[in-house]
Design an enzyme around this catalytic site. Structure first.
Site, PDB file in Angstrom:
ATOM      1  N   ASP A 145      12.557  46.395  -3.970  1.00 37.02           N
ATOM      2  CA  ASP A 145      13.659  46.381  -2.691  1.00 37.02           C
ATOM      3  C   ASP A 145      13.605  47.705  -2.061  1.00 37.02           C
ATOM      4  O   ASP A 145      13.938  48.834  -2.995  1.00 37.02           O
ATOM      5  CB  ASP A 145      14.801  45.855  -2.957  1.00 37.02           C
ATOM      6  N   HIS A 152      20.954  51.661   8.833  1.00 38.35           N
ATOM      7  CA  HIS A 152      21.649  51.088   7.679  1.00 38.35           C
ATOM      8  C   HIS A 152      21.985  52.222   6.881  1.00 38.35           C
ATOM      9  O   HIS A 152      23.182  52.452   6.355  1.00 38.35           O
ATOM     10  CB  HIS A 152      20.894  50.230   7.116  1.00 38.35           C
ATOM     11  N   GLU A 217      22.317  40.817   2.557  1.00 36.50           N
ATOM     12  CA  GLU A 217      21.472  42.036   3.306  1.00 36.50           C
ATOM     13  C   GLU A 217      20.293  41.523   4.055  1.00 36.50           C
ATOM     14  O   GLU A 217      19.333  40.615   3.411  1.00 36.50           O
ATOM     15  CB  GLU A 217      20.954  42.951   2.373  1.00 36.50           C
ATOM     16  N   GLU A 219      16.858  41.262   5.537  1.00 43.79           N
ATOM     17  CA  GLU A 219      15.695  42.003   5.196  1.00 43.79           C
ATOM     18  C   GLU A 219      14.389  41.105   5.564  1.00 43.79           C
ATOM     19  O   GLU A 219      14.581  39.775   5.518  1.00 43.79           O
ATOM     20  CB  GLU A 219      15.315  42.141   3.774  1.00 43.79           C
ATOM     21  N   ASP A 251      18.915  39.725   0.439  1.00 37.10           N
ATOM     22  CA  ASP A 251      19.235  40.487  -0.680  1.00 37.10           C
ATOM     23  C   ASP A 251      20.711  40.454  -0.983  1.00 37.10           C
ATOM     24  O   ASP A 251      21.481  41.317  -0.407  1.00 37.10           O
ATOM     25  CB  ASP A 251      18.476  41.741  -0.665  1.00 37.10           C
ATOM     26  N   ARG A 255      29.115  44.071  -3.783  1.00 37.66           N
ATOM     27  CA  ARG A 255      29.521  45.777  -3.464  1.00 37.66           C
ATOM     28  C   ARG A 255      30.333  46.357  -4.266  1.00 37.66           C
ATOM     29  O   ARG A 255      30.147  47.417  -4.697  1.00 37.66           O
ATOM     30  CB  ARG A 255      29.998  45.713  -1.928  1.00 37.66           C
ATOM     31  N   GLN A 258      28.412  46.972  -7.365  1.00 39.49           N
ATOM     32  CA  GLN A 258      27.306  47.961  -7.121  1.00 39.49           C
ATOM     33  C   GLN A 258      27.804  49.508  -7.115  1.00 39.49           C
ATOM     34  O   GLN A 258      27.338  50.317  -7.749  1.00 39.49           O
ATOM     35  CB  GLN A 258      26.732  47.687  -5.791  1.00 39.49           C
ATOM     36  N   LYS A 271      22.655  43.272  -7.860  1.00 44.85           N
ATOM     37  CA  LYS A 271      21.608  42.712  -7.053  1.00 44.85           C
ATOM     38  C   LYS A 271      20.804  41.317  -7.814  1.00 44.85           C
ATOM     39  O   LYS A 271      20.159  40.678  -7.294  1.00 44.85           O
ATOM     40  CB  LYS A 271      20.677  43.727  -6.491  1.00 44.85           C
ATOM     41  N   THR A 275      18.125  36.399  -4.930  1.00 46.34           N
ATOM     42  CA  THR A 275      17.468  37.057  -3.850  1.00 46.34           C
ATOM     43  C   THR A 275      16.884  35.538  -3.292  1.00 46.34           C
ATOM     44  O   THR A 275      16.363  34.744  -3.933  1.00 46.34           O
ATOM     45  CB  THR A 275      16.280  37.785  -3.932  1.00 46.34           C
ATOM     46  N   GLU A 391      28.592  46.873   6.495  1.00 45.12           N
ATOM     47  CA  GLU A 391      28.448  47.740   7.768  1.00 45.12           C
ATOM     48  C   GLU A 391      29.335  47.253   8.947  1.00 45.12           C
ATOM     49  O   GLU A 391      29.970  47.887   9.499  1.00 45.12           O
ATOM     50  CB  GLU A 391      27.072  47.840   8.203  1.00 45.12           C
TER      51      GLU A 391
END
Ligand code: MN
Length: 446
Positions: A145, A152, A217, A219, A251, A255, A258, A271, A275, A391
């Site tokens: 990834d 971003h 996420e 992607e 993805d 948070r 993480q 993560k 997925t 975000e």
């Protein structure tokens, strides 16, 4: 092999499969994306198929009616397997031969002059998509990834660091980490909220519990077609010959887990629990009309030589429209629709797919047919173009208002995340990726 246009991109071409000609159809004759399917609820073997209108072209059945010859027939035989790895490994000439053969067989006005199987025989090779279920299109050997959207990256550093400066390597290389294959699933899957360690603000010791900051996420997934030998590299100019196509990828990211675990080796449990990818892979041939110039603004570091897109830079970026929506449990109960969270285009990405492939292999790492690369979160320059909730909600400081009056800082149980993608350009047929949809289940403690 550079991106090139041919008769299969003719916007006037129509199929005798009428649903493929309807406005807004994701899968017109000009698209022809590949996946792996069978009749839902059956014990049939999974096998390769191509989406056309509201149907799947069963490639195994097609080989039985004798409509193909030469390299196209060999390619279709490889697609009769429950994974498309062998087909991917055959390379762009075989991919293109099959695309061209399918285009000819299913094009509206070619039937009379063509000979070969009758329309009745071809119709028996079609399975309605509403009767189909899907499997992962390839046996994915490795998954990497990336982190290649500058918008971003800027949004994230503003949240995480007071000085808000990009990490200095970002402008010099497509940054990435090696991800987890076993938990990659298909659109439609349910994803259980992970548990793990997180460090509450102001605390010295971590606590253990369900992730409180679950995020998605937005992607694109990049399927490698032809690999490279270990110890060799794929030059940036040749990368297009090695990429089979793209799908939509979510993805999932925890948070809070993480933030605590990522120093110094990067993401791990944040993560590796899930997925999600969409079932259809849109080929690079189908995407050719939507390629565009890749540029690096003057005044910013220009790529090192092995990443420089001198010969292929005018076609290395792709204008792919992407949209994320959320459908909450309460919106479903109250008959309310999904709320759109963001919309952007892949065209804004700081590093191109070709540069990701070149960088991945420059040290001699071998890619193999069926390997999957994640593009990294795709955010555009505008406030409504961010590809993750962290975000959009500024890490929870500004919860997002949904259409039914609910608010979200991060995902809640029962939320469904829906990613859609499509391409449109004047003078060409619009093509779509379909959708990537999955639901958050509550955490399980034992
Ligand atoms: Mn990611």
């Amino acid at each position: 092999m550079s991106m090139r246009l041919d008769h299969t991109h003719d916007p006037a071409a129509r199929s005798w499969v009428e649903s493929a000609n309807q406005g807004g159809c994701a899968f017109p004759l000009q698209n022809l994306p590949f996946g792996v399917f069978r009749r839902a609820g059956s014990t049939e073997a999974f096998r390769g198929g191509v989406a056309l209108g509201d149907c799947v072209i069963d490639l195994k059945a097609l080989t039985a009616v004798g409509g193909l010859s030469g390299m196209a027939e060999q390619a279709a035989f490889a697609c009769a397997n429950p994974q498309l790895n062998d087909f991917f490994a055959m390379g762009p000439l075989a991919w293109r031969a099959l695309r061209h053969a399918l285009f000819a067989l299913f094009k509206a006005d070619d039937l009379a002059v063509r000979g070969g199987p009758s329309r009745d025989e071809l119709m028996r090779c079609l399975v309605p998509q509403r009767e189909a279920e899907y499997a992962l299109p390839a046996q994915i050997g490795d998954y990497t990834d990336f982190y290649t959207s500058v918008d971003h990256a800027r949004n994230i550093v503003k949240l995480m660091r007071p000085d808000g400066t990009l990490s200095p390597n970002f402008q010099w290389m497509p940054v990435a980490y090696h991800g987890r294959v076993s938990s990659i699933g298909l659109s439609g899957q349910s994803v259980r909220r992970p548990v793990g360690q997180r460090l509450a603000p102001g605390r010295q010791e971590p606590e253990f519990g369900a992730c409180a900051k679950l995020d998605y996420e937005l992607e694109l997934g990049i399927f490698i077609g032809v690999g490279n030998e270990q110890g060799t590299r794929i030059p940036v100019e040749a990368a297009a010959e090695h990429v089979f196509g793209l799908c939509l990828l979510n993805d999932w990211s925890a948070r809070d887990i993480q933030a605590w675990e990522s120093t110094p080796l990067g993401p791990f449990l944040a993560k590796n629990f899930a997925t999600t990818i969409s079932p259809w892979i849109v080929t690079m041939d189908a995407l050719a009309p939507f390629s565009m110039a890749w540029t690096r603004p003057a005044g910013e570091p220009q790529p090192l030589e092995y990443l420089a897109l001198t010969a292929v830079g005018n076609q290395a970026a792709f204008d792919i429209q992407l949209e994320v929506s959320i459908e909450t449990a309460s919106a479903r109960r109250n008959g309310k629709g999904a709320s759109r969270l963001s919309r952007t285009s892949f065209r804004h990405q700081y590093w191109s797919i070709a540069q990701m492939v070149a960088h991945h292999t420059v040290g001699g790492c071998n890619l193999r047919a069926g390997d999957l690369l994640g593009s990294g979160t795709i955010s555009g320059p505008g406030a409504s173009e961010a590809g993750a909730l962290i975000e959009l909600s500024r890490a929870g400081q500004a919860p997002v208002e949904l259409a039914d009056g609910e608010r979200r800082s991060f995902l809640e149980d029962g939320d469904r995340v829906v990613i859609r993608g499509w391409c449109e350009r004047a003078g060409f047929a619009s093509i779509g990726f379909g959708e990537n949809r999955s639901e958050v289940l509550p955490a399980k403690w034992e």
